[in-house]
Scaffold this motif. Sequence first.
Motif, PDB file in Angstrom:
ATOM      1  N   THR A 137       3.794   5.990  -5.595  1.00 60.85           N
ATOM      2  CA  THR A 137       3.671   6.115  -7.048  1.00 60.85           C
ATOM      3  C   THR A 137       2.597   7.136  -7.429  1.00 60.85           C
ATOM      4  O   THR A 137       2.794   7.957  -8.332  1.00 60.85           O
ATOM      5  N   ALA A 138       1.479   7.103  -6.736  1.00 61.37           N
ATOM      6  CA  ALA A 138       0.411   8.067  -7.015  1.00 61.37           C
ATOM      7  C   ALA A 138       0.870   9.493  -6.710  1.00 61.37           C
ATOM      8  O   ALA A 138       0.549  10.433  -7.448  1.00 61.37           O
ATOM      9  N   ALA A 139       1.647   9.649  -5.635  1.00 62.43           N
ATOM     10  CA  ALA A 139       2.142  10.985  -5.285  1.00 62.43           C
ATOM     11  C   ALA A 139       3.099  11.511  -6.352  1.00 62.43           C
ATOM     12  O   ALA A 139       3.025  12.680  -6.756  1.00 62.43           O
ATOM     13  N   PHE A 140       3.993  10.644  -6.842  1.00 62.00           N
ATOM     14  CA  PHE A 140       4.935  11.078  -7.878  1.00 62.00           C
ATOM     15  C   PHE A 140       4.221  11.372  -9.193  1.00 62.00           C
ATOM     16  O   PHE A 140       4.628  12.267  -9.934  1.00 62.00           O
ATOM     17  N   ASP A 141       3.180  10.620  -9.499  1.00 69.43           N
ATOM     18  CA  ASP A 141       2.383  10.935 -10.687  1.00 69.43           C
ATOM     19  C   ASP A 141       1.740  12.316 -10.561  1.00 69.43           C
ATOM     20  O   ASP A 141       1.679  13.084 -11.525  1.00 69.43           O
ATOM     21  N   LYS A 142       1.290  12.628  -9.350  1.00 71.72           N
ATOM     22  CA  LYS A 142       0.692  13.937  -9.104  1.00 71.72           C
ATOM     23  C   LYS A 142       1.732  15.042  -9.268  1.00 71.72           C
ATOM     24  O   LYS A 142       1.469  16.078  -9.891  1.00 71.72           O
ATOM     25  N   TYR A 143       2.947  14.821  -8.740  1.00 70.37           N
ATOM     26  CA  TYR A 143       4.003  15.819  -8.882  1.00 70.37           C
ATOM     27  C   TYR A 143       4.404  16.000 -10.338  1.00 70.37           C
ATOM     28  O   TYR A 143       4.655  17.119 -10.800  1.00 70.37           O
ATOM     29  N   ALA A 144       4.480  14.895 -11.070  1.00 74.04           N
ATOM     30  CA  ALA A 144       4.849  14.972 -12.487  1.00 74.04           C
ATOM     31  C   ALA A 144       3.808  15.762 -13.274  1.00 74.04           C
ATOM     32  O   ALA A 144       4.151  16.582 -14.141  1.00 74.04           O
ATOM     33  N   THR A 155       0.821  -1.213   0.000  1.00 71.67           N
ATOM     34  CA  THR A 155       0.000   0.000   0.000  1.00 71.67           C
ATOM     35  C   THR A 155       0.849   1.255   0.000  1.00 71.67           C
ATOM     36  O   THR A 155       0.541   2.230  -0.681  1.00 71.67           O
ATOM     37  N   ASN A 156       1.963   1.233   0.717  1.00 70.08           N
ATOM     38  CA  ASN A 156       2.841   2.399   0.779  1.00 70.08           C
ATOM     39  C   ASN A 156       3.466   2.691  -0.586  1.00 70.08           C
ATOM     40  O   ASN A 156       3.586   3.846  -1.004  1.00 70.08           O
ATOM     41  N   ALA A 157       3.898   1.639  -1.291  1.00 73.31           N
ATOM     42  CA  ALA A 157       4.494   1.840  -2.609  1.00 73.31           C
ATOM     43  C   ALA A 157       3.474   2.405  -3.597  1.00 73.31           C
ATOM     44  O   ALA A 157       3.791   3.270  -4.416  1.00 73.31           O
ATOM     45  N   ALA A 158       2.249   1.935  -3.531  1.00 77.32           N
ATOM     46  CA  ALA A 158       1.205   2.449  -4.421  1.00 77.32           C
ATOM     47  C   ALA A 158       0.915   3.920  -4.138  1.00 77.32           C
ATOM     48  O   ALA A 158       0.737   4.729  -5.054  1.00 77.32           O
ATOM     49  N   ALA A 159       0.901   4.285  -2.862  1.00 73.74           N
ATOM     50  CA  ALA A 159       0.665   5.685  -2.509  1.00 73.74           C
ATOM     51  C   ALA A 159       1.806   6.573  -2.983  1.00 73.74           C
ATOM     52  O   ALA A 159       1.588   7.695  -3.457  1.00 73.74           O
TER      53      ALA A 159
END
Length: 287
Positions: A50-57, A44-48
Motif C-alpha cells: 500500500t505504501a509503495a502504491f501511494d508513492k507511485y500515485a 507487513t507485506n500488505a502495508a508495504a
Amino acid sequence: MLVRCSTALQRFYVIMATSFDKSTVAAEARLSSNPAKKPRKMSTNAAAMTAAFDKYAHYLNTLNDKRERVVKASRDITINSKKVIFQVHRISKYNRDEVLEKAEKDLAAVTDQYMSRLVKELQGTDFWKLRRAYSPGVQEYVEAATLYEFCKTGKLLNLEAINASLLPLSDPSFEPLQINILDYVLGVADLTGELMRLAIGRISDGELEYAKTICRFVREIYRKLTLVVPTMDENYEMKKKMDTMLQSVVKIENACFSVHVRGSEYIPLLGCSDPNFSFLGAQVLEL
C-alpha cells in the motif's frame, strides 16, 4: 397390525429425539471450543505494498501536473516565437536594420521570459519523458532563432549555439535542459517554409539576388537532410516535413527561374515611383 405400527412409530420418535440431542450437544461443543473470530490485521507485506502504491500515485500525479505546466509553457513559446517570425518577414532593403533590431529584442524576450520558465520546469529531471509536451514550442523557437540568424548573417545557427544561449537560464546545481538533435532538425525543416515566403517577398520587392541566395541556402539544407533522415530512428515526422521542404524548394526555384527568364518584362518596373502606369503606354484617365 395397528399395534405393530404404533410401536414402530414410537421407536422412530425415540431415535430422532436421541439423534437430535446428540447433534445439538455436538454443535454447542464446537461453538464453545471456537470463539468468535477476530478481524484480521493487515500483514507487513500488505502495508508495504500500500505504501509503495501511494508513492507511485504521488509520482504520477506530480508528473501529470508538471506536464500541464510544460504544455502551457510550450504554447506560450510557440505564440511568441511566431511573433518574432512575423517581425522578420517585415524586412526589406529599406528597413533591414530596424526590423532586425526589433526581432532581436523580441527573441531575447522569448528566451528570458518563456524559455526560462520551461528550463526551470525541466532542469534536473528526466525531461526526455515530457519531450512530446514541449517539443512543438522548442521547434518553433529553433525556427525563429535560425530565421533571425540567417537574415542577419546569412548562415545557419547551429545547435551548440542555441544550447549555449540556454545555459545561463539553468541553475548550475541541476542538469540543464538541452535541445536534442531531433527537435533542432525538425525546427530547421520548418525554417525552409519561412525562407520560401521570404524569398517570394524579396522577389516582389525586386531583390532577385537575395532570393537566389535564399534558394541556394534552402536547396543545400534539403540536400544535406536527404542524407541524414534515412538514418534517423524516429523519422516518421521528419519524412512528412521532407515532402513539404521539397515543395518549398520547388516554389523558390520556379519563382527565381521565372524572374530570370522573363525578368526584363517587369523587374525594371519594381520600385517605380510613377503611380499611373503611363510607362506601359496606357492612357492616363483623369476622374
